[in-house]
Design a protein around this motif. Sequence first.
Motif, short mmCIF file in Angstrom:
data_model
loop_
_atom_site.label_atom_id
_atom_site.label_comp_id
_atom_site.label_asym_id
_atom_site.label_seq_id
_atom_site.Cartn_x
_atom_site.Cartn_y
_atom_site.Cartn_z
N GLN A 213 41.61 40.26 40.13
CA GLN A 213 40.45 41.25 40.20
C GLN A 213 39.19 40.49 39.63
OE1 GLN A 213 42.15 43.24 42.73
NE2 GLN A 213 40.61 44.63 41.92
N LYS A 216 37.73 37.64 41.72
CA LYS A 216 37.01 38.26 42.97
C LYS A 216 35.76 38.71 42.77
CE LYS A 216 41.38 39.24 45.20
NZ LYS A 216 42.36 40.24 45.43
N LEU A 217 35.37 39.31 41.47
CA LEU A 217 34.25 40.01 40.97
C LEU A 217 33.46 38.86 40.57
CD1 LEU A 217 35.38 42.94 39.05
CD2 LEU A 217 34.34 43.00 41.30
N LYS A 278 34.36 50.95 45.10
CA LYS A 278 34.56 49.88 46.08
C LYS A 278 33.79 50.36 47.45
CE LYS A 278 38.16 47.67 48.64
NZ LYS A 278 39.63 47.52 49.16
N GLU A 330 37.77 46.56 34.75
CA GLU A 330 39.08 45.48 35.04
C GLU A 330 39.42 44.70 33.90
OE1 GLU A 330 40.81 45.74 37.71
OE2 GLU A 330 39.46 46.63 39.33
N SER A 385 36.35 40.60 49.49
CA SER A 385 36.14 41.69 48.74
C SER A 385 36.88 42.80 49.34
CB SER A 385 34.90 42.16 48.71
OG SER A 385 33.96 41.22 47.88
N LEU A 388 39.88 43.72 47.12
CA LEU A 388 40.02 44.17 45.92
C LEU A 388 40.40 45.67 45.81
CD1 LEU A 388 35.81 43.67 45.10
CD2 LEU A 388 38.17 42.93 43.56
N ARG A 389 41.25 46.11 44.85
CA ARG A 389 41.59 47.39 44.71
C ARG A 389 40.48 48.17 44.19
NH1 ARG A 389 44.73 45.28 39.95
NH2 ARG A 389 43.63 45.80 38.22
N PRO A 391 38.92 50.16 41.40
CA PRO A 391 39.00 49.94 40.02
C PRO A 391 39.53 51.33 39.30
CG PRO A 391 36.84 50.50 40.51
CD PRO A 391 37.63 50.30 41.76
#
Length: 454
Positions: A213, A216-217, A278, A330, A385, A388-389, A391
């Motif tokens: 995570q 990816k950020l 998200k 995260e 993205s 991504l889950r 957060p």
Amino acid sequence: MNDNKMTGIELRATWGLGTVFSLRMLGMFMVLPVLTTYGMALQGASEALIGLAIGIYGLAQAVFQVPFGLISDRVGRKPLIIGGLLVFALGSVIAALTDSIWGVILGRALQGSGAIAAAVMALLSDLTREQNRTKAMAFIGVSFGVTFAIAMVLGPIITHALGLQALFWGIALLALAGIAITLAVVPAANAHVLNRESGIVRGSFAKVLANGQLLKLNVGIFCLHALLMSSFVALPPMMAKAGLAPADHWKVYLVTMLVSFAAVVPFIIYAEVKRQMKRVFMICITLLLLAEIVLLAAGQHLWTLFAGIQLFFLAFNVMEAILPSLISKEAPAGYKGTAMGVYSTSQFLGVAAGGSLGGLLYQWQGAWLVFACGAALAVAWWIISTTLREPPYVSSLRITLSALAVKDGALAERLKAQPGVTEVVVVPEEQSAYIKIDTQQTNRGELERLVNAA
């Protein structure tokens, strides 16, 4: 006394360090909207070298930021901040004295080498108590956004009135003012507090880099600043070709920033309060993609350029606000400072890549290729993205433990059993507990009472 009220020392530290940070950022950002127009008059200048002058600042920051933060643990925060500002001032003077693009490139590299952000945050951590540190850090974050907007307006005004060399002289004076404030206003810290919420933990980079995570950020902040810097390679000359004199560019930036700042607040409220981080994140990437497409199609149509610029900075300012929040959510308990260090390095690598590659693309085929590649980068970022889950909606905090609490082997389990607590790391050698909490279910006061009762 209200324990949550800032003391005089905490207020001096927050305002003083916030001002020092802002003066340095002001000096960095004022160059962006003018270098690709006024810088072309320098000897040997080309679009590619202008892009290098923009990007090399970020490369130097990326190289020196984390090491300087670790060095400040040994040599002291204030000496390193003063030394970094002196290097920044020296780079500004070199850029002011030269009439060659290579002199400006050298000056910009030295400016970036004065990497003091980590030391500023560490000193702020030393000088503020746990319950007030979030407020102090928030002040720094707000000052960053305001400084960016002011720089976009002041840069073109000063450069048109006095010239590019005078702008660099002014930036050198800002750095010297920062040194004066550091010496006269910012309190000295009696001891260095190892706070994993704001400082880098040695040997912990592998743990942060292995987090999908966070990775990816970090790609996200790299892409965001690559798009920003490449845009500043192409936008000023595009506006000039479309009939807007460089002396008037500040008007565009002023209106754009005012509108985007007004729009940021509803986005942030929706993202944080309604817990739709998200969704807002994906909307912003989509807006950035649309902005690149609008700018690609604008040609010399001035109002179309304005629309693209407005879309871009609306999304950019929202992203600048929510990305650090996502990193905080995260990051594993006890590793927020390290995660933010990697995040900042990724940001400056994006500055380096966006400026340098943007300049090469502009020189090769013109602005259309810069925005076409920007659109392609936004598409790639959007695809990454989507994985991504949502957060966890948690906050990080650090609680100082007494000697008795440190010896309590069951403390971590009792803390984790509390409603709203998702993660607990007790570090006995630091006499600290690092905790991730849902603030809708618990708060610092309740957890401190539990620790003290134990």
